[in-house]
Structure formats: C-alpha cells, structure tokens
Design a protein around this motif. Structure first.
Motif, short mmCIF file in Angstrom:
data_model
loop_
_atom_site.label_atom_id
_atom_site.label_comp_id
_atom_site.label_asym_id
_atom_site.label_seq_id
_atom_site.Cartn_x
_atom_site.Cartn_y
_atom_site.Cartn_z
N THR A 67 0.83 -1.15 -0.05
CA THR A 67 0.02 0.03 -0.09
C THR A 67 0.79 1.06 0.20
O THR A 67 2.16 1.26 0.57
CB THR A 67 -0.90 0.08 1.41
N GLU A 68 0.29 2.37 -0.62
CA GLU A 68 1.06 3.66 -0.40
C GLU A 68 1.20 4.04 0.75
O GLU A 68 0.32 3.89 1.81
CB GLU A 68 0.06 4.54 -1.18
N ASN A 122 7.79 -7.70 7.15
CA ASN A 122 6.35 -7.86 7.47
C ASN A 122 5.72 -6.41 7.58
O ASN A 122 4.76 -6.30 8.45
CB ASN A 122 6.08 -8.85 8.49
N ASP A 123 5.90 -5.45 6.82
CA ASP A 123 5.39 -4.22 6.73
C ASP A 123 4.69 -4.05 5.28
O ASP A 123 5.44 -3.94 4.10
CB ASP A 123 6.25 -3.15 7.14
N GLY A 124 3.39 -4.09 5.17
CA GLY A 124 2.91 -4.07 3.80
C GLY A 124 2.88 -2.71 3.14
O GLY A 124 2.15 -2.63 2.08
N ARG A 125 3.76 -1.64 3.34
CA ARG A 125 3.64 -0.40 2.70
C ARG A 125 4.90 -0.20 1.74
O ARG A 125 5.83 -1.14 2.00
CB ARG A 125 4.04 0.62 3.73
N ARG A 126 4.55 0.55 0.90
CA ARG A 126 5.95 0.85 -0.23
C ARG A 126 6.81 1.72 0.38
O ARG A 126 6.93 2.77 0.27
CB ARG A 126 4.93 1.47 -1.55
N SER A 127 7.79 0.89 0.94
CA SER A 127 8.98 1.69 1.44
C SER A 127 10.13 0.97 1.26
O SER A 127 9.96 -0.44 1.30
CB SER A 127 8.74 1.67 2.88
N LEU A 128 11.09 1.46 0.85
CA LEU A 128 12.36 0.53 0.87
C LEU A 128 13.60 1.27 1.39
O LEU A 128 13.72 2.57 1.61
CB LEU A 128 12.79 0.16 -0.69
N SER A 129 14.53 0.50 1.91
CA SER A 129 15.81 0.81 2.10
C SER A 129 17.01 0.51 1.50
O SER A 129 16.85 -0.81 1.15
CB SER A 129 16.03 0.82 3.86
N GLY A 130 17.83 1.11 0.99
CA GLY A 130 18.89 0.56 0.24
C GLY A 130 20.16 1.55 0.24
O GLY A 130 20.36 2.31 1.05
N LEU A 131 21.25 1.10 -0.42
CA LEU A 131 22.49 1.78 -0.50
C LEU A 131 22.28 2.38 -1.85
O LEU A 131 22.16 1.73 -2.69
CB LEU A 131 23.52 0.60 -0.39
N GLU A 132 22.64 3.79 -1.84
CA GLU A 132 22.80 4.76 -2.90
C GLU A 132 24.55 4.60 -3.22
O GLU A 132 25.16 5.02 -2.38
CB GLU A 132 22.33 5.98 -2.82
N CYS A 154 16.58 6.14 1.22
CA CYS A 154 15.02 5.66 1.49
C CYS A 154 14.06 6.15 0.60
O CYS A 154 14.19 7.13 0.07
CB CYS A 154 14.68 5.90 2.99
N GLN A 155 13.29 5.20 0.14
CA GLN A 155 12.31 5.92 -0.72
C GLN A 155 10.55 5.30 -0.33
O GLN A 155 10.78 4.19 0.11
CB GLN A 155 12.60 5.47 -2.08
N CYS A 156 9.81 6.23 -0.20
CA CYS A 156 8.46 5.82 0.04
C CYS A 156 7.53 6.38 -0.90
O CYS A 156 7.31 7.78 -0.82
CB CYS A 156 8.13 6.43 1.47
N ARG A 157 7.15 5.65 -1.83
CA ARG A 157 6.16 6.22 -2.95
C ARG A 157 5.40 5.11 -3.67
O ARG A 157 5.66 4.00 -3.42
CB ARG A 157 6.81 7.18 -3.88
#
Length: 79
Positions: A19-20, A55-65, A75-78
């Motif tokens: 989900t958004e 186990n969190d159903g939201r559109r969020s990610l954490s990564g290395l740039e 981080c991106q949440c969209r």
C-alpha cells in the motif's frame, strides 16, 4: 534501532501489493521503521530491503545509493 526478522515466501505480505505510504504517516514511526530496515539490511547482508520483507505492507524501501561517492543509506516511500 533493531534488526527485524526477514519474512520468507510464501508469506502473504510478500504476495500482496504493498500500500501507498500516506503523507500523514511521515513521522517518527516511519523514521524508526526505515532505520530498523537499514540495520536489518546491513545485518543480512544486503544492498536493499523492501518493507514487505520485514512484514510491513507499505511501499517503502531502504537501500544503498552508490552515486556521489557512496555507498550511503537511502530511503524511498512512494507508489
């Protein structure tokens, strides 16, 4: 920060469309989630982790740039 358990298939959260993240959700709880996701990603080890994987159903990610002299956390949440 905490290392979160990583969910594996066939977990329902992985099979469902995430989900958004609503603008009203931006705050300390989301910041804590993203920080925990980054710590979990480093412990895995990995280069990216999506919220459904912890186990969190939201559109969020954490990564290395890796741009601009990285790697550094991102981080991106969209949608």
């Amino acid at each position: 920060m905490a290392v979160l358990p990583i969910v594996e298939a066939p977990a329902e959260v992985l099979a469902s469309r995430a989900t958004e993240v609503d603008p009203s959700e931006f705050g300390s709880e989301l910041v804590a989630l993203v920080a925990d996701m980054a710590e979990t990603m480093y412990a895995a080890p990995g280069v990216g982790l999506a919220a459904p994987q912890v186990n969190d159903g939201r559109r969020s990610l954490s990564g290395l740039e890796r741009r601009y002299g990285g790697p550094r956390p991102a981080c991106q949440c969209r949608d």
